[in-house]
Every structure is written in structure tokens, then in C-alpha cells.
Enzyme design. Structure first.
Site, mmCIF file in Angstrom:
data_model
loop_
_atom_site.group_PDB
_atom_site.id
_atom_site.type_symbol
_atom_site.label_atom_id
_atom_site.label_comp_id
_atom_site.label_asym_id
_atom_site.label_seq_id
_atom_site.Cartn_x
_atom_site.Cartn_y
_atom_site.Cartn_z
ATOM 1 N N TYR A 155 0.825 -1.210 0.000
ATOM 2 C CA TYR A 155 0.000 0.000 0.000
ATOM 3 C C TYR A 155 0.859 1.260 0.000
ATOM 4 O O TYR A 155 0.627 2.185 -0.782
ATOM 5 C CB TYR A 155 -0.916 -0.029 1.220
ATOM 6 N N LYS A 159 0.958 4.005 -3.013
ATOM 7 C CA LYS A 159 0.519 5.384 -2.797
ATOM 8 C C LYS A 159 1.652 6.379 -2.999
ATOM 9 O O LYS A 159 1.429 7.484 -3.509
ATOM 10 C CB LYS A 159 -0.084 5.524 -1.399
#
Length: 303
Positions: A155, A159
Site C-alpha cells: 500500500y 501510494k
């Protein structure tokens, strides 16, 4: 703020933040393609928009592949004749610390978040070009991509990569008048509910109860608190804003900085390991950057 005549796509809009973005864009006058892997959730969002007097259609592609991105853009063009706004919100979580992370979990998160942002952004940019430019790419980042987030290898990598895409795409699309920005949201959603101490606040938000002012002031509120920024960035009023990462949550708006050198020294002949060992404590050590700040607005340390 009016978006009459504009057409938007919001990926992962069946619930949570994506749903809030889709509803807000429609309330401002845009026709919205509501994408979600769970088509029933997408249809529920569409129904809510239509019941409020807005215009929307559901789309059920799984975000990641080129084929899915092309299908979403084609849906917008077929239904509404054009595409003006792409909001890349779709994502999944497979939280594991590094030593426990399996290939399949990492690949799924990167496929959805980072590759999905790439394929949807590229498909939208092609459509913007055909229409003469002036489109809006709004890529959804996360505080996790800006600083340490324990247990979120895939993640955080995705991002952080998304914010990198913003800077590059903003430079590439600037001449056409299209803008590219990242929204860095913090909100009480089902993803946040897994963080220790957050479940009660998420339940409060789900029940429609007011979030305490002291919590909102730290930058933690509902998905609707972030939606206004998305509408603004999608509007003509934001035509001069591009290449930025803008945080939103609760009662706070923040501009995130771009990476830059904090100290640089030149040594004739270059830097040997011994020279570095001698100079580092006084020349460089004082400028080392915190990788895990003491606090993240609204989120306990470690997340």
C-alpha cells in the site's frame, strides 16, 4: 461550484470515500460513471445519486488492466458523449509486515492501486487529448504513501508511486491544459476501523453522529469532508492548479511538499567511505529526515 456539462468517472465508488466523491460530483452537476468491482454497490450509489436529482450509471470492471480502464472510459463516452474528470480511487488492502508479506498479496495491492491508477490515467488522458485537452486527473493518495505505515508494504509503495505519477503527468499534460493532482485523504472509513482505537469513531460516523470538534481539528472526519476538495479540483476554478499533493480531512486542508535535497556538500576528488565517516556526524547527521513522525493527523502512531 458548478460542473454542469462535465462527465466524471470515479473508480471504487461503491462505498466510503469513492461514494462520497461520486455523490459530490453529481450534486455539482456532473454526470458520473460509478465504477466498483461489486456492481450491486455501484448500483446503490447510482440510485442514491439519481434520487437526489443527479445523473449516473454503474460500471463493474476490476481496476488494474488496460482493458478495464478502456472499458470505463468507453462507458463514459457511450453514455454521456465525453470524459472530463477521472478520479482514481479504487483500492484494496492486504496488510502484512515485510517478513510475512506474500507475493500474491503484494501483487494484488500494486495491481489495483498503482497499475490501476496508471491504466485509468492513461486511458483518460487519451480521451482528453481527443477532446482538445482541459481534462482533470485526480489521483487518490494516502498519508501512508507520504510517511511510514507499519505493515503496509504494498500500500505504501503504491501510494508513494501515485504521487510520483502526479508530478510526471502534470509536466507531460501541462501544454494541453489538463491538470493532474493527488488528494491525500484521511477519513473515518471501514479501512480506518481496523486501526486500534478507531472503530468507535467509525461507528459514530456510520450512524451519522457528529464527530467531536477536537477530532475534526486534527484532520479526521467523514468522507464528505474530503469530497469538496475533489469537486474543486475538478472545476474550472482549479485550472491553474497542477502537480500538487493536497491533504484533506475533517476541518483541515494541507499542501504536502515535494521531495527536495536538504543538504549537499561538494568534496574535490569525491567521497570515500573514510571521508564520509569523518564528515557525516557534523555535516550530514543533523539533517537526516524523520521517517516516522511522532503523529499523523487523526491516526495513531504506527499507521
Amino acid at each position: 461550484m458548478q460542473l454542469n456539462g462535465k462527465v466524471a468517472v470515479v473508480t471504487g465508488a461503491g462505498r466510503g470515500l469513492g461514494q462520497a466523491y461520486a455523490k459530490a460530483l453529481a450534486a455539482a452537476g456532473a454526470a458520473v460513471v460509478v465504477n466498483d468491482l461489486d456492481v450491486e454497490l455501484a448500483e446503490e450509489t447510482v440510485k442514491a445519486i439519481q434520487n437526489a436529482g443527479g445523473t449516473a450509471v454503474a460500471e463493474g470492471s476490476a481496476i488494474g488492466s488496460t482493458e478495464a480502464a478502456d472499458a470505463i472510459v468507453a462507458k463514459a463516452v457511450e453514455e454521456f458523449g465525453r470524459l472530463d474528470i477521472m478520479v482514481t480511487n479504487a483500492g484494496v488492502l492486504r496488510d502484512r509486515s515485510l517478513l510475512k508479506m506474500e507475493d500474491a498479496d503484494f501483487d494484488l495491492v500494486v495491481q489495483t492501486h498503482l497499475r490501476g491508477t496508471f491504466t485509468c490515467g492513461r486511458a483518460a488522458a487519451k480521451q482528453f487529448k481527443e477532446q482538445g485537452g482541459n481534462g482533470r486527473l485526480i489521483l487518490i493518495g494516502s498519508p501512508a504513501g507520504q510517511r511510514a505505515s507499519f505493515g503496509q508494504t504494498g500500500y505504501t509503495a503504491s501510494k508513494a508511486g501515485i504521487v510520483g505519477l502526479v508530478r510526471t503527468w502534470a509536466a507531460e499534460l501541462e501544454r494541453s491544459g489538463s491538470t493532474v493532482n493527488a488528494v491525500i485523504p484521511v477519513a473515518l472509513t471501514r479501512m480506518v476501523a481496523t486501526i486500534p482505537g478507531m472503530a468507535e469513531l467509525v461507528e459514530k460516523a456510520d450512524r451519522g453522529e457528529p464527530i467531536p470538534a477536537e477530532v475534526r481539528a486534527t484532520g479526521l472526519g467523514t468522507p464528505d469532508d474530503v469530497a469538496g476538495l475533489v469537486v474543486f479540483l475538478a472545476s474550472d476554478e482549479a485550472a491553474g492548479i497542477t502537480g500538487q499533493a493536497i491533504g484533506a480531512g475533517g476541518d483541515r486542508i494541507a499542501i504536502w511538499s515535494h521531495p527536495s535535497e536538504v543538504v549537499a556538500e561538494v568534496r574535490e576528488g569525491g567521497w570515500s567511505a573514510d571521508a564520509l565517516a569523518e564528515a557525516f556526524p557534523t555535516t550530514f547527521q543533523p539533517h537526516l529526515q524523520a521517517f516516522k513522525p511522532d503523529t499523523v493527523p487523526g491516526v495513531p502512531e504506527g499507521k
